[in-house]
Design an enzyme around this catalytic site. Structure first.
Site, PDB file in Angstrom:
ATOM      1  N   TYR A 126      51.383  30.955  51.910  1.00 33.37           N
ATOM      2  CA  TYR A 126      52.328  29.979  51.380  1.00 33.37           C
ATOM      3  C   TYR A 126      53.473  30.632  50.599  1.00 33.37           C
ATOM      4  O   TYR A 126      54.284  29.949  49.992  1.00 33.37           O
ATOM      5  CB  TYR A 126      51.601  28.963  50.493  1.00 33.37           C
ATOM      6  CG  TYR A 126      50.782  27.989  51.307  1.00 33.37           C
ATOM      7  CD1 TYR A 126      49.724  28.448  52.073  1.00 33.37           C
ATOM      8  CD2 TYR A 126      51.077  26.637  51.339  1.00 33.37           C
ATOM      9  CE1 TYR A 126      48.975  27.583  52.847  1.00 33.37           C
ATOM     10  CE2 TYR A 126      50.332  25.764  52.108  1.00 33.37           C
ATOM     11  CZ  TYR A 126      49.282  26.246  52.857  1.00 33.37           C
ATOM     12  OH  TYR A 126      48.544  25.387  53.620  1.00 33.37           O
ATOM     13  N   LYS A 173      37.775  36.143  54.412  1.00 38.09           N
ATOM     14  CA  LYS A 173      37.676  36.566  55.811  1.00 38.09           C
ATOM     15  C   LYS A 173      37.952  38.065  55.830  1.00 38.09           C
ATOM     16  O   LYS A 173      38.816  38.580  56.562  1.00 38.09           O
ATOM     17  CB  LYS A 173      38.699  35.768  56.645  1.00 38.09           C
ATOM     18  CG  LYS A 173      38.546  35.896  58.131  1.00 38.09           C
ATOM     19  CD  LYS A 173      37.274  35.269  58.671  1.00 38.09           C
ATOM     20  CE  LYS A 173      37.089  35.666  60.129  1.00 38.09           C
ATOM     21  NZ  LYS A 173      35.793  35.346  60.683  1.00 38.09           N
ATOM     22  N   ASP A 206      34.529  31.165  58.212  1.00 35.49           N
ATOM     23  CA  ASP A 206      33.976  30.491  59.396  1.00 35.49           C
ATOM     24  C   ASP A 206      32.529  30.038  59.141  1.00 35.49           C
ATOM     25  O   ASP A 206      32.144  28.933  59.546  1.00 35.49           O
ATOM     26  CB  ASP A 206      34.096  31.357  60.661  1.00 35.49           C
ATOM     27  CG  ASP A 206      33.812  32.834  60.408  1.00 35.49           C
ATOM     28  OD1 ASP A 206      33.680  33.224  59.233  1.00 35.49           O
ATOM     29  OD2 ASP A 206      33.725  33.601  61.377  1.00 35.49           O
ATOM     30  N   ASP A 230      43.542  24.801  51.425  1.00 39.65           N
ATOM     31  CA  ASP A 230      44.237  23.618  51.926  1.00 39.65           C
ATOM     32  C   ASP A 230      43.394  22.956  53.018  1.00 39.65           C
ATOM     33  O   ASP A 230      43.132  21.747  53.000  1.00 39.65           O
ATOM     34  CB  ASP A 230      45.603  24.062  52.484  1.00 39.65           C
ATOM     35  CG  ASP A 230      46.543  22.892  52.703  1.00 39.65           C
ATOM     36  OD1 ASP A 230      46.161  21.752  52.401  1.00 39.65           O
ATOM     37  OD2 ASP A 230      47.671  23.127  53.192  1.00 39.65           O
TER      38      ASP A 230
END
Ligand code: NAI
Length: 340
Positions: A126, A173, A206, A230
């Site tokens: 962002y 991740k 995940d 988000d």
């Protein structure tokens, strides 16, 4: 005591849900809030202003507390997300979204979800740093800094301690982005050493997605970067009745801006159908933040009673009421709880 609070009605369903929220909060507090209304987003542009007018920023800087309706971001150009600009301008680095099962939500698969999503609010993808490298190749930069990662982790651990939470799950991740997510993880591990009484685990994004769908009740607090947060907060909204139910707060060291998780809902805007509960629960968070715990409890009690009775809820919750009818019912419930 009187409080001056900045109110941004926002775009789409924003004016409808903010007016409902103002009526409920005024009723619950006996009118201790002076609302300072300022425009932003496409409504400001329609009035010949910039999407984030200086007047809006000045008002929030002065009052330190704001509550806002959703703001539209045009897809594919026009202007940059005002929400993102607001968070960066005011350094509202922590986005806090409590996701809790509410009574009477027969459409939800789970009855006892009670978790908090904390999202880093100022960087990651962002940061808005995108450019075309050559024809047909675009690069988007995910910025992760040690200072912002340490700050959001410290905030989250403190928040857990203050809220009596027991377990934090740090989401990442790092297998794919070992430098950026690795840095975030290192900062979390470093902070965790100061909180031996909290159980901390580290879960790939995940895995989290699957486990949330299978059994969200095993989570207590989730901490993650901007984009992941988000997406995950909308997923979590779906676990407790949808976007019309989940409140939020953007918190920095000097200012706090409260808002619902949902957007401008252009498909139902202006029709009096919007569910104002997410914004009303955001106002509950705001009242607790400013120390008006009794009024906050009045608001919460009325919302829970409304959902338990189920007769005056909006279409997204399976009812037939409009925004106005739901609001009137809440005002009556506040009076009823007071009299009891
Ligand atoms: P959205 O949240 O506005 O709508 C998604 C779906 O949920 C729609 O079917 C809508 O009718 C429904 N919905 C959302 N809030 C509801 C409510 N309170 N009551 C009943 N139904 C509700 O998401 P979408 O369509 O992706 O975004 C629309 C616009 O909102 C975009 O311009 C986007 O940038 C903006 N947006 C702004 C946010 C903010 O200001 N914090 C957050 C998310 C999106």
């Amino acid at each position: 005591m009187k409080y001056a609070i900045t109110l941004l009605p926002g775009d789409g369903i924003g004016p409808e849900v903010t007016e409902s929220m103002v009526r409920v909060v005024d009723h619950a507090t006996g009118g201790v809030i002076e609302w300072e209304r300022v425009l932003a987003g496409s409504t400001a542009v329609q009035h010949g202003m910039t999407p984030l007018p200086q007047e809006a920023l000045d008002s929030i800087r002065r009052n330190r507390i704001a509550i806002k309706g959703p703001l539209q971001t045009p897809v594919g150009g026009g202007w940059r997300s005002v929400n993102v600009s607001l968070r960066q301008e005011l350094d509202l680095y922590a986005c806090v979204r409590p996701v809790k099962s509410m009574p009477g939500q027969t459409r939800s698969r789970y009855e006892d979800v009670d978790l908090i999503v904390i999202r880093e609010n100022t960087e990651g993808l962002y940061s808005g740093r995108e450019h075309q490298v050559v024809d047909g190749v675009v690069e988007a930069l995910k910025i992760v800094t040690e200072s912002a990662s340490r700050r959001i982790n410290r905030f989250s651990f403190e928040y857990a301690r203050n809220q009596g939470r027991k377990r934090l799950t740090i989401v990442h991740k790092a297998s794919v982005t070992p430098l950026s997510d690795g840095l975030f993880l290192d900062c979390a591990r470093h902070t965790a050493r100061d909180y031996p009484f909290l159980q901390v685990d580290y879960l790939p994004l995940d895995n989290l997605a699957m486990e949330l769908v299978q059994d969200p009740t095993r989570f207590d607090m989730l901490v993650m970067g901007n984009l992941d947060g988000d997406v995950v907060s909308d997923l979590c909204a779906g676990l407790v009745g949808g976007l019309g139910m989940v409140p939020g707060a953007n918190i920095g060291d000097g200012h706090a801006v409260f808002e619902a998780v949902h957007g401008t809902a252009p498909d139902i805007a202006g029709q009096g159908l919007a569910n104002p509960i997410a914004l009303i629960l955001s106002a509950e968070l705001m009242l607790r933040h400013i120390g008006e715990a009794k009024a906050a409890q009045r608001v919460r009690g009325a919302v829970e009673a409304l959902l338990r009775e189920g007769t005056h809820v909006t279409r997204d919750l399976g009812g037939r009421a409009g925004t106005e009818e739901l609001t009137e019912a809440l005002l009556r419930l506040i009076d009823r709880e007071e009299a009891a």
